[in-house]
Design a protein around this motif. Structure first.
Motif, mmCIF file in Angstrom:
data_model
loop_
_atom_site.group_PDB
_atom_site.id
_atom_site.type_symbol
_atom_site.label_atom_id
_atom_site.label_comp_id
_atom_site.label_asym_id
_atom_site.label_seq_id
_atom_site.Cartn_x
_atom_site.Cartn_y
_atom_site.Cartn_z
ATOM 1 N N LEU A 1 0.950 -1.190 0.163
ATOM 2 C CA LEU A 1 -0.002 -0.065 0.029
ATOM 3 C C LEU A 1 0.751 1.305 0.045
ATOM 4 O O LEU A 1 0.205 2.464 -0.305
ATOM 5 N N GLU A 2 1.902 1.117 0.282
ATOM 6 C CA GLU A 2 2.898 2.369 0.154
ATOM 7 C C GLU A 2 3.325 2.912 -1.338
ATOM 8 O O GLU A 2 2.909 2.004 -1.901
ATOM 9 N N PRO A 3 3.139 4.394 -1.409
ATOM 10 C CA PRO A 3 3.086 5.216 -0.420
ATOM 11 C C PRO A 3 1.698 5.682 0.272
ATOM 12 O O PRO A 3 1.552 6.912 0.435
ATOM 13 N N GLY A 4 0.916 4.718 0.156
ATOM 14 C CA GLY A 4 -0.652 5.126 0.593
ATOM 15 C C GLY A 4 -0.604 5.356 2.276
ATOM 16 O O GLY A 4 0.633 5.011 2.871
ATOM 17 N N ILE A 5 -1.581 6.051 2.895
ATOM 18 C CA ILE A 5 -1.719 6.180 4.087
ATOM 19 C C ILE A 5 -2.500 5.117 4.544
ATOM 20 O O ILE A 5 -3.807 4.850 4.254
ATOM 21 N N GLU B 1 7.092 13.798 1.008
ATOM 22 C CA GLU B 1 8.514 14.008 0.543
ATOM 23 C C GLU B 1 9.600 14.494 1.723
ATOM 24 O O GLU B 1 10.737 14.472 1.426
ATOM 25 N N ARG B 2 8.885 14.678 2.832
ATOM 26 C CA ARG B 2 9.711 14.857 4.017
ATOM 27 C C ARG B 2 10.379 13.724 4.908
ATOM 28 O O ARG B 2 9.718 12.373 4.618
ATOM 29 N N HIS C 1 11.039 10.659 6.824
ATOM 30 C CA HIS C 1 10.140 9.877 7.684
ATOM 31 C C HIS C 1 10.272 8.568 7.769
ATOM 32 O O HIS C 1 11.107 7.702 6.995
ATOM 33 N N GLY C 2 9.755 7.606 8.721
ATOM 34 C CA GLY C 2 10.290 6.226 9.075
ATOM 35 C C GLY C 2 9.285 5.422 7.821
ATOM 36 O O GLY C 2 8.724 5.845 7.361
ATOM 37 N N ARG C 3 10.184 4.250 7.899
ATOM 38 C CA ARG C 3 9.638 3.351 6.756
ATOM 39 C C ARG C 3 8.470 2.483 7.598
ATOM 40 O O ARG C 3 8.057 2.984 8.661
ATOM 41 N N LEU C 4 7.675 1.626 6.753
ATOM 42 C CA LEU C 4 6.698 0.628 7.466
ATOM 43 C C LEU C 4 7.188 0.223 8.835
ATOM 44 O O LEU C 4 8.101 -0.295 8.894
ATOM 45 N N ARG C 5 6.110 0.541 9.746
ATOM 46 C CA ARG C 5 6.517 0.205 11.090
ATOM 47 C C ARG C 5 5.517 -0.750 11.694
ATOM 48 O O ARG C 5 4.275 -0.637 11.706
ATOM 49 N N ALA C 6 5.987 -1.846 12.238
ATOM 50 C CA ALA C 6 5.267 -2.605 13.012
ATOM 51 C C ALA C 6 5.360 -2.533 14.669
ATOM 52 O O ALA C 6 6.752 -2.726 15.075
ATOM 53 N N ILE C 7 4.487 -2.312 15.479
ATOM 54 C CA ILE C 7 4.467 -2.059 16.773
ATOM 55 C C ILE C 7 4.248 -3.152 17.590
ATOM 56 O O ILE C 7 2.898 -3.783 17.387
ATOM 57 N N SER C 8 5.078 -3.773 18.370
ATOM 58 C CA SER C 8 4.737 -4.845 19.075
ATOM 59 C C SER C 8 5.033 -4.634 20.608
ATOM 60 O O SER C 8 5.691 -3.591 20.876
ATOM 61 N N PHE D 1 1.513 7.233 6.770
ATOM 62 C CA PHE D 1 0.800 7.586 7.802
ATOM 63 C C PHE D 1 1.316 8.194 8.936
ATOM 64 O O PHE D 1 0.865 9.089 9.645
ATOM 65 N N ALA D 2 2.746 7.754 9.172
ATOM 66 C CA ALA D 2 3.444 8.579 10.181
ATOM 67 C C ALA D 2 3.574 10.008 9.508
ATOM 68 O O ALA D 2 3.650 10.930 10.701
ATOM 69 N N SER D 3 3.686 10.334 8.417
ATOM 70 C CA SER D 3 3.981 11.734 7.923
ATOM 71 C C SER D 3 2.796 12.453 8.156
ATOM 72 O O SER D 3 2.959 13.780 8.469
ATOM 73 N N VAL D 4 1.451 11.862 8.185
ATOM 74 C CA VAL D 4 0.354 12.657 8.185
ATOM 75 C C VAL D 4 0.370 12.882 9.684
ATOM 76 O O VAL D 4 -0.442 14.030 10.332
ATOM 77 N N THR D 5 0.443 11.943 10.855
ATOM 78 C CA THR D 5 -0.222 11.774 12.173
ATOM 79 C C THR D 5 1.090 12.234 13.302
ATOM 80 O O THR D 5 0.687 12.294 14.399
#
Length: 278
Positions: A118-122, A268-269, A271-278, A139-143
């Motif tokens: 789904l990248e670069p989608g939110i 374009e700023r 930001h981190g890549r795809l992140r899984a939080i465990s 998602f990180a870029s927006v939130t």
């Protein structure tokens, strides 16, 4: 002592104006909405039986009675689903006194791979408690600038009710607060819901408790954000249920050209890549 089922029936009855159902207006009353007498007549049950349901003295109404109440209250499909769910947990199929416990936070590898596609989608993976379990870089870029992802275990529900930044970040904060409070009823388990509810009741105070106990099924319209640097954003939400995991994959789509351009600039700023939080 009341029950979730009785609270919902009473709250819904109080919200209905008799005229909307073609019933006469009986003038000023001590309580608003539809009279018990009128609702009982529409549902084909006695006033005494309706009173027992509302007060929590009858916890196991039959399926036929639940359907009759849904028809009498003119519930929409989402409200009918909620009524059936509340009848289930009130009737004891779920633990009446759940022992609070946190939900599992693991995200299946195939779901994480779907996020990558789904990248670069939110997009994010969450559950009904509001845990942000994994997300795309967009998602990180927006939130991220609004503080939603601060901490090791970000949670949207906790953020909405306890972080002052949420009230400006969400242009329709009241609607979002109602959504998050309602979704606790749909948590992965009653034990999980009790776990987070106990935390938030102490931190967020009576406003959180009031919203949770109103049982207002949210409409989940357009998500409007007031981004700290990008300004007003309008996003459509598409939710894909991951039923086996009691999780949801939510994709946020720009609703207009202005939002699309602003999101592109945020992407374009760094930001981190795809992140899984465990």
């Amino acid at each position: 002592m009341g029950t979730p089922l009785g609270d919902f029936v009473r709250a819904k009855r109080d919200s209905i104006q008799p005229q909307s159902l073609g019933l006469p207006d009986h003038g000023r009353r001590r309580s608003p909405g539809l009279r018990r007498l009128d609702l009982a007549a529409r549902a084909g049950i006695s006033v005494e039986y309706l009173t027992r349901i509302e007060q929590g003295r009858d916890r196991r109404p039959s399926v036929a009675v639940i359907h009759a109440l849904a028809d009498a209250l003119s519930l929409d499909p989402s409200e009918r689903d909620h009524l059936r769910y509340l009848a289930k947990i009130t009737g004891g199929e779920c633990s009446a006194h759940p022992q609070p416990s946190p939900p599992r936070r693991q995200v299946r590898p195939s779901v994480r791979e779907t996020l990558r596609l789904l990248e670069p989608g939110i997009a994010m993976v969450t559950n009904r408690l509001g845990d942000v379990l994994a997300h795309t870089g967009a998602f990180a870029s927006v939130t991220g600038a609004a503080g939603l992802l601060d901490g090791d275990a970000p949670n949207l529900t906790r953020y909405v009710f306890t972080d002052a930044r949420a009230r400006t970040f969400f242009a329709d904060w009241d609607d979002i607060a109602d959504e998050q409070a309602f979704d606790l009823w749909l948590a992965p388990s009653a034990e999980n819901s009790a776990w987070l509810t106990a935390q938030l009741a102490a931190l967020a105070g009576p406003d959180f408790t009031r919203r949770r106990n109103r049982h207002v099924v949210p409409r989940r319209g357009m998500l409007r954000l007031d981004h700290p640097s990008a300004g007003a954003l309008r996003l459509r939400r598409e939710t894909l249920e991951l039923a086996a995991d009691a999780q949801q994959l939510i994709v946020f789509l720009p609703a207009d050209d202005k939002t699309a351009q602003a999101v592109e600039q945020l992407r374009e700023r760094p930001h981190g890549r795809l992140r899984a939080i465990s």
